[in-house]
Motif scaffolding. Structure first.
Motif, mmCIF file in Angstrom:
data_model
loop_
_atom_site.group_PDB
_atom_site.id
_atom_site.type_symbol
_atom_site.label_atom_id
_atom_site.label_comp_id
_atom_site.label_asym_id
_atom_site.label_seq_id
_atom_site.Cartn_x
_atom_site.Cartn_y
_atom_site.Cartn_z
ATOM 1 N N ASP A 65 14.239 -28.249 60.867
ATOM 2 C CA ASP A 65 13.006 -27.771 61.456
ATOM 3 C C ASP A 65 12.926 -27.229 62.823
ATOM 4 N N SER A 66 13.860 -27.595 63.627
ATOM 5 C CA SER A 66 14.118 -27.051 64.975
ATOM 6 C C SER A 66 14.827 -26.210 65.476
ATOM 7 N N HIS A 84 13.750 -22.800 66.861
ATOM 8 C CA HIS A 84 13.456 -23.002 68.247
ATOM 9 C C HIS A 84 14.622 -23.056 69.148
ATOM 10 N N TYR A 85 15.791 -23.527 68.665
ATOM 11 C CA TYR A 85 16.955 -23.592 69.537
ATOM 12 C C TYR A 85 17.445 -22.183 69.657
ATOM 13 N N ASN A 98 5.837 -23.942 66.488
ATOM 14 C CA ASN A 98 5.390 -23.565 65.261
ATOM 15 C C ASN A 98 3.951 -23.173 65.194
ATOM 16 N N GLN A 138 3.177 -28.558 67.983
ATOM 17 C CA GLN A 138 4.551 -28.847 68.537
ATOM 18 C C GLN A 138 4.651 -30.536 68.663
ATOM 19 N N PRO A 139 5.640 -31.359 68.216
ATOM 20 C CA PRO A 139 7.021 -30.521 68.121
ATOM 21 C C PRO A 139 7.193 -30.039 66.652
ATOM 22 N N PRO A 140 8.214 -29.333 66.361
ATOM 23 C CA PRO A 140 8.494 -28.704 64.972
ATOM 24 C C PRO A 140 8.204 -29.712 63.958
ATOM 25 N N ARG A 141 7.519 -29.280 62.784
ATOM 26 C CA ARG A 141 7.371 -30.089 61.620
ATOM 27 C C ARG A 141 7.303 -29.119 60.264
ATOM 28 N N ALA A 181 7.978 -20.266 63.174
ATOM 29 C CA ALA A 181 8.252 -20.213 64.528
ATOM 30 C C ALA A 181 8.140 -19.105 65.291
#
Length: 163
Positions: free
Chosen positions: A29-30, A33-34, A45, A55-58, A71
């Motif tokens: 899920d993240s 983002h990285y 997201n 936020q956070p990514p789900r 994203a």
């Protein structure tokens, strides 16, 4: 960042991504983002159906339960919602705990209540306040890009002058 660098960040393998961000919560899920961080792009997201940012990514939108989440890059501007100062903490490269280390949660401009937590750089720690306007910056921490914020207008100031 150049288009070539952005494309290269998108082609980083999962194994390389985990190696670049050791100890970070990189998962399915993240990962995007990285990868965005490698290109100095702060990705959050956003639901492709209802437009809600989260936020956070789900994997699903908390507003409409759609799995059509993408994203999406944010401008990185906002207002300090919460400021705390760490007097000690786990060792982190580049963090000096001899003076309190600022940690802020920023209300991003894209949507009320959309928040991102990081630190503030190049600011007098005693002057970091709730209500300060901030803008996204990037630093290197432990060999990986880290999104941070810089105060652009102190709370209660006019024209960027300190109150």
């Amino acid at each position: 960042m150049t288009e070539t660098a952005t494309a290269a960040a998108g082609q980083v393998s999962d194994e390389e991504l985990l190696a670049r961000f050791p100890g970070q919560p990189v998962d399915h899920d993240s990962a995007a983002h990285y990868r965005g961080r490698l290109a100095h792009r702060l990705l959050i997201n956003r639901c492709g159906d209802c437009g809600t940012w989260h936020q956070p990514p789900r994997p699903v939108c908390p507003a409409c339960w759609s799995s059509n989440v993408v994203a999406t890059e944010v401008a990185g501007t906002g207002t300090v919602h919460l400021a705390i100062f760490l007097h000690q903490g786990p060792p982190a490269p580049g963090v000096d705990y001899a003076t309190p280390h600022p940690v802020v949660t920023v209300d991003l401009d894209e949507q009320p209540g959309l928040r991102f937590t990081s630190t503030v750089v190049d600011a007098d720690r005693e002057r970091v306040r709730v209500g300060d306007r901030v803008a996204l910056e990037w630093i290197d921490r432990g060999g990986a890009p880290l999104p941070v914020f810089r105060v652009v207008e102190a709370a209660g100031s006019a024209g960027g002058e300190s109150a």
